[in-house]
Design an enzyme around this catalytic site. Structure first.
Site, PDB file in Angstrom:
ATOM      1  N   TYR A   4      -7.485  13.205 -10.072  1.00  0.00           N
ATOM      2  CA  TYR A   4      -8.723  12.532  -9.658  1.00  0.00           C
ATOM      3  C   TYR A   4      -9.308  13.068  -8.357  1.00  0.00           C
ATOM      4  O   TYR A   4     -10.224  12.474  -7.800  1.00  0.00           O
ATOM      5  CB  TYR A   4      -8.460  11.027  -9.526  1.00  0.00           C
ATOM      6  CG  TYR A   4      -7.887  10.409 -10.780  1.00  0.00           C
ATOM      7  CD1 TYR A   4      -8.595  10.461 -11.976  1.00  0.00           C
ATOM      8  CD2 TYR A   4      -6.636   9.812 -10.781  1.00  0.00           C
ATOM      9  CE1 TYR A   4      -8.075   9.911 -13.144  1.00  0.00           C
ATOM     10  CE2 TYR A   4      -6.098   9.259 -11.940  1.00  0.00           C
ATOM     11  CZ  TYR A   4      -6.820   9.314 -13.121  1.00  0.00           C
ATOM     12  OH  TYR A   4      -6.309   8.783 -14.271  1.00  0.00           O
ATOM     13  N   HIS A  33       7.715  14.172  16.861  1.00  0.00           N
ATOM     14  CA  HIS A  33       6.883  12.991  17.133  1.00  0.00           C
ATOM     15  C   HIS A  33       5.420  13.355  16.911  1.00  0.00           C
ATOM     16  O   HIS A  33       4.893  14.271  17.556  1.00  0.00           O
ATOM     17  CB  HIS A  33       7.090  12.512  18.567  1.00  0.00           C
ATOM     18  CG  HIS A  33       6.619  11.110  18.814  1.00  0.00           C
ATOM     19  ND1 HIS A  33       5.298  10.746  18.761  1.00  0.00           N
ATOM     20  CD2 HIS A  33       7.316   9.983  19.128  1.00  0.00           C
ATOM     21  CE1 HIS A  33       5.187   9.458  19.030  1.00  0.00           C
ATOM     22  NE2 HIS A  33       6.402   8.962  19.250  1.00  0.00           N
ATOM     23  N   THR A  57       1.051   3.798  24.755  1.00  0.00           N
ATOM     24  CA  THR A  57       2.089   3.991  23.749  1.00  0.00           C
ATOM     25  C   THR A  57       1.418   4.563  22.507  1.00  0.00           C
ATOM     26  O   THR A  57       0.180   4.483  22.360  1.00  0.00           O
ATOM     27  CB  THR A  57       2.790   2.662  23.422  1.00  0.00           C
ATOM     28  OG1 THR A  57       3.858   2.904  22.501  1.00  0.00           O
ATOM     29  CG2 THR A  57       1.830   1.653  22.807  1.00  0.00           C
ATOM     30  N   SER A  58       2.199   5.114  21.624  1.00  0.00           N
ATOM     31  CA  SER A  58       1.625   5.769  20.440  1.00  0.00           C
ATOM     32  C   SER A  58       0.724   4.829  19.654  1.00  0.00           C
ATOM     33  O   SER A  58      -0.317   5.233  19.118  1.00  0.00           O
ATOM     34  CB  SER A  58       2.747   6.281  19.525  1.00  0.00           C
ATOM     35  OG  SER A  58       3.568   7.216  20.188  1.00  0.00           O
ATOM     36  N   HIS A  91     -11.791 -20.308 -23.323  1.00  0.00           N
ATOM     37  CA  HIS A  91     -10.482 -20.229 -23.973  1.00  0.00           C
ATOM     38  C   HIS A  91     -10.516 -19.310 -25.191  1.00  0.00           C
ATOM     39  O   HIS A  91      -9.730 -19.469 -26.132  1.00  0.00           O
ATOM     40  CB  HIS A  91      -9.993 -21.631 -24.384  1.00  0.00           C
ATOM     41  CG  HIS A  91     -10.046 -22.628 -23.277  1.00  0.00           C
ATOM     42  ND1 HIS A  91      -9.099 -22.695 -22.283  1.00  0.00           N
ATOM     43  CD2 HIS A  91     -10.976 -23.578 -22.985  1.00  0.00           C
ATOM     44  CE1 HIS A  91      -9.428 -23.652 -21.429  1.00  0.00           C
ATOM     45  NE2 HIS A  91     -10.554 -24.199 -21.826  1.00  0.00           N
ATOM     46  N   SER A 128      -9.667  10.231 -29.576  1.00  0.00           N
ATOM     47  CA  SER A 128      -8.405  10.128 -30.300  1.00  0.00           C
ATOM     48  C   SER A 128      -7.998  11.513 -30.754  1.00  0.00           C
ATOM     49  O   SER A 128      -8.852  12.337 -31.112  1.00  0.00           O
ATOM     50  CB  SER A 128      -8.541   9.197 -31.506  1.00  0.00           C
ATOM     51  OG  SER A 128      -7.372   9.252 -32.314  1.00  0.00           O
ATOM     52  N   SER A 129      -6.687  11.764 -30.748  1.00  0.00           N
ATOM     53  CA  SER A 129      -6.204  13.062 -31.228  1.00  0.00           C
ATOM     54  C   SER A 129      -6.147  13.124 -32.747  1.00  0.00           C
ATOM     55  O   SER A 129      -5.984  14.198 -33.321  1.00  0.00           O
ATOM     56  CB  SER A 129      -4.805  13.327 -30.659  1.00  0.00           C
ATOM     57  OG  SER A 129      -3.887  12.340 -31.116  1.00  0.00           O
ATOM     58  N   ASN A 159     -13.723   4.734 -27.748  1.00  0.00           N
ATOM     59  CA  ASN A 159     -12.874   3.797 -26.999  1.00  0.00           C
ATOM     60  C   ASN A 159     -13.449   3.468 -25.615  1.00  0.00           C
ATOM     61  O   ASN A 159     -14.174   4.282 -25.035  1.00  0.00           O
ATOM     62  CB  ASN A 159     -11.469   4.392 -26.831  1.00  0.00           C
ATOM     63  CG  ASN A 159     -10.744   4.539 -28.146  1.00  0.00           C
ATOM     64  OD1 ASN A 159     -10.969   3.770 -29.084  1.00  0.00           O
ATOM     65  ND2 ASN A 159      -9.881   5.542 -28.248  1.00  0.00           N
ATOM     66  N   ARG A 183       7.873  -4.679  18.397  1.00  0.00           N
ATOM     67  CA  ARG A 183       7.479  -3.555  17.541  1.00  0.00           C
ATOM     68  C   ARG A 183       8.648  -3.078  16.718  1.00  0.00           C
ATOM     69  O   ARG A 183       9.770  -2.979  17.206  1.00  0.00           O
ATOM     70  CB  ARG A 183       6.978  -2.375  18.400  1.00  0.00           C
ATOM     71  CG  ARG A 183       6.693  -1.062  17.605  1.00  0.00           C
ATOM     72  CD  ARG A 183       5.443  -1.229  16.780  1.00  0.00           C
ATOM     73  NE  ARG A 183       5.324  -0.320  15.657  1.00  0.00           N
ATOM     74  CZ  ARG A 183       4.846   0.912  15.701  1.00  0.00           C
ATOM     75  NH1 ARG A 183       4.500   1.452  16.833  1.00  0.00           N
ATOM     76  NH2 ARG A 183       4.716   1.613  14.597  1.00  0.00           N
ATOM     77  N   ARG A 240       0.323   4.517   6.063  1.00  0.00           N
ATOM     78  CA  ARG A 240      -0.065   5.827   5.546  1.00  0.00           C
ATOM     79  C   ARG A 240      -0.532   5.757   4.090  1.00  0.00           C
ATOM     80  O   ARG A 240      -1.092   6.728   3.570  1.00  0.00           O
ATOM     81  CB  ARG A 240       1.091   6.816   5.685  1.00  0.00           C
ATOM     82  CG  ARG A 240       1.332   7.239   7.135  1.00  0.00           C
ATOM     83  CD  ARG A 240       2.469   8.236   7.259  1.00  0.00           C
ATOM     84  NE  ARG A 240       2.647   8.659   8.633  1.00  0.00           N
ATOM     85  CZ  ARG A 240       1.992   9.656   9.217  1.00  0.00           C
ATOM     86  NH1 ARG A 240       1.092  10.329   8.514  1.00  0.00           N
ATOM     87  NH2 ARG A 240       2.223   9.987  10.473  1.00  0.00           N
TER      88      ARG A 240
END
Length: 454
Positions: free
Chosen positions: A13, A84, A114-115, A163, A287-288, A295, A327, A336
């Site tokens: 994709y 780091h 700090t990071s 329903h 479809s194969s 579809n 932390r 990530r």
């Protein structure tokens, strides 16, 4: 297509999702971090009375926004050496200052930080930019597509189902406008949610700053800096910024994905009921082995994307609120994967737009279904009977659904009641009500979309 990619986001994709690389790739994170570090250095120098030095590093941010890929690779090589990721960014920035002839400013890079001060701002900026420049415009296009269909079919009679069983008549436009309105409101909410960020040092108290330069109002500095980066300042932070606002954003995207997935499932059912036809390019095969197949592939693909995205986003939204004491690093790997879940959402939206554009609504079949389901008038029939004082109107209407209106007329006549009262139970008014609602919602949706300004 990258055939060696581990995930389909970067493989199958990739072509549809190339834009996501600007926000969620490793290259993008390096770039955002460098920009935050450079902006902080300039602001910090100005705050401690080194205005001329701050002026000297102006323009560095623009250079870092346009960071060449080979220099990002250099940052990764430094990271391999020092172990780091944020330290690698600071060391690369030191090199940049040396190249500009400002080696004397190296000690002020990342001063007192700090990071996570860098990371939380970088992630906030990336999330903001993705939502504002990529996701919101595509969502607005989806809403416009749905709204256009709703307007086209505002008066198309359609047998609603509850329903899974025939209920009462409405219009297909009314049904579609419901989805358009829901997605429009969620999109507007998402666009207006601003990520929060903190700048507070090791445990959030700005203690290092206050100790080194006590004459500066560091709380005001931190708030101003975060706001200048386009985020909302969060003062109640430890080493990490509380995740509640990020969670609200992710949960809103999850809600959008869930609503859109439901729309996909509904269209799948419309196809099964013979109420819509799914198109396909002339050379495509669905479809194969069965040449006749048309579809709902794009609806199914979008549904899968939305379901997976909603689950991932919901998990992240709840899990990332938790952080041990001041932390722990368990959140780092999870963050990530922001891009994976958000890219899945974007892919789902794009495929759903394409699917809707290739779908043919069989209006004659919808109208025929309403006409051939007289029991769909049972609700209004029982209400009209009760309106005229027939206490067992509900029971009579239920029996009439099986025995027919002729039986009901005879029953009413036998009771000395005027059988013509059932002529008031016209389902045409139901269709008119559906039309009116569709028109009302379409106009409201367009007002929401105009306010998005995308």
């Amino acid at each position: 297509m990258r055939l060696g990619a581990i995930t389909p986001i970067d493989g199958r994709y990739r072509e549809k999702l190339e834009e996501c690389s600007r926000f969620f790739s490793e290259y993008a994170l390096i770039r955002y971090r460098l920009v935050v570090e450079a902006c902080y250095l300039r602001a910090f120098l100005a705050a401690i009375g080194k205005g001329s030095e701050a002026h000297a590093v102006e323009g560095l941010e623009k250079e870092l926004w346009e960071l060449p890929m080979e220099e990002a690779v250099e940052v990764k090589n430094i990271e391999r050496r020092v172990g780091h990721d944020v330290v690698a960014v600071t060391l690369f920035l030191e090199k940049k200052l040396e190249e500009r002839g400002h080696a004397a400013l190296k000690p002020f890079i990342h001063f007192g930080l700090t990071s996570e001060d860098i990371n939380n701002i970088a992630y906030g900026m990336a999330l903001r930019d993705f939502i504002q420049t990529s996701l919101t415009p595509v969502l607005a296009n989806l809403v416009k597509e749905i709204t256009s269909l709703a307007e086209t079919h505002a008066s198309t009679p359609y047998l609603a189902r509850t329903h899974g069983q025939p209920a009462v008549p409405t219009t297909f436009g009314s049904y579609l406008a419901n989805y358009g309105y829901r997605l429009a409101k969620l999109t507007a909410k998402l666009k207006n949610l601003r990520p929060q960020a903190k700048l507070g040092g090791a445990v959030g108290d700005l203690s290092a700053h206050k100790t080194a330069y006590p004459q500066v109002d560091w709380v005001s500095f931190a708030e101003k800096f975060v706001e200048q980066m386009g985020l909302e300042y969060m003062p109640a932070a430890t080493q990490v910024a509380p995740h509640e606002r990020f969670s609200e954003i992710l949960q809103t995207v999850a809600a959008i994905a869930s609503v859109a997935a439901n729309l996909c499932r509904d269209f799948w059912l419309f196809g099964a009921l013979g109420l819509v036809e799914f198109g396909k390019p002339s050379e495509h095969r669905h479809s194969s082995t069965m040449p006749q197949k048309h579809n709902p592939l794009l609806f199914e693909n979008a549904e899968g994307c939305f379901d997976l995205a909603a689950d991932m986003l919901s998990y992240m939204a709840t899990r990332l609120i938790s952080s041990r004491l001041h932390r722990d690093l368990s959140d780092s790997v999870i963050k990530r994967f922001y891009g994976t879940a958000l890219a899945l959402t974007l892919l789902g939206v794009k495929n759903l737009i394409q699917a809707l554009g290739q779908t043919h609504v069989k209006t004659d079949k919808m109208r025929e279904e309403v006409e051939k389901t007289p029991e769909a008038s049972a609700e209004i029939l029982q209400l009209i009977l009760r309106k005229h004082g027939v206490e067992d109107g509900y029971s009579l209407a239920a029996q009439a659904a099986e025995k027919g209106l002729g039986w009901l007329r005879e029953t009413l006549s036998a009771r000395g009641l005027d059988p013509r009262i059932i002529d008031e139970a016209a389902v045409t008014r139901y269709v008119e009500a559906g039309f009116e609602k569709a028109v009302m919602l379409v106009e409201r949706v367009r007002e929401i979309v105009r306010a998005l300004n995308v």
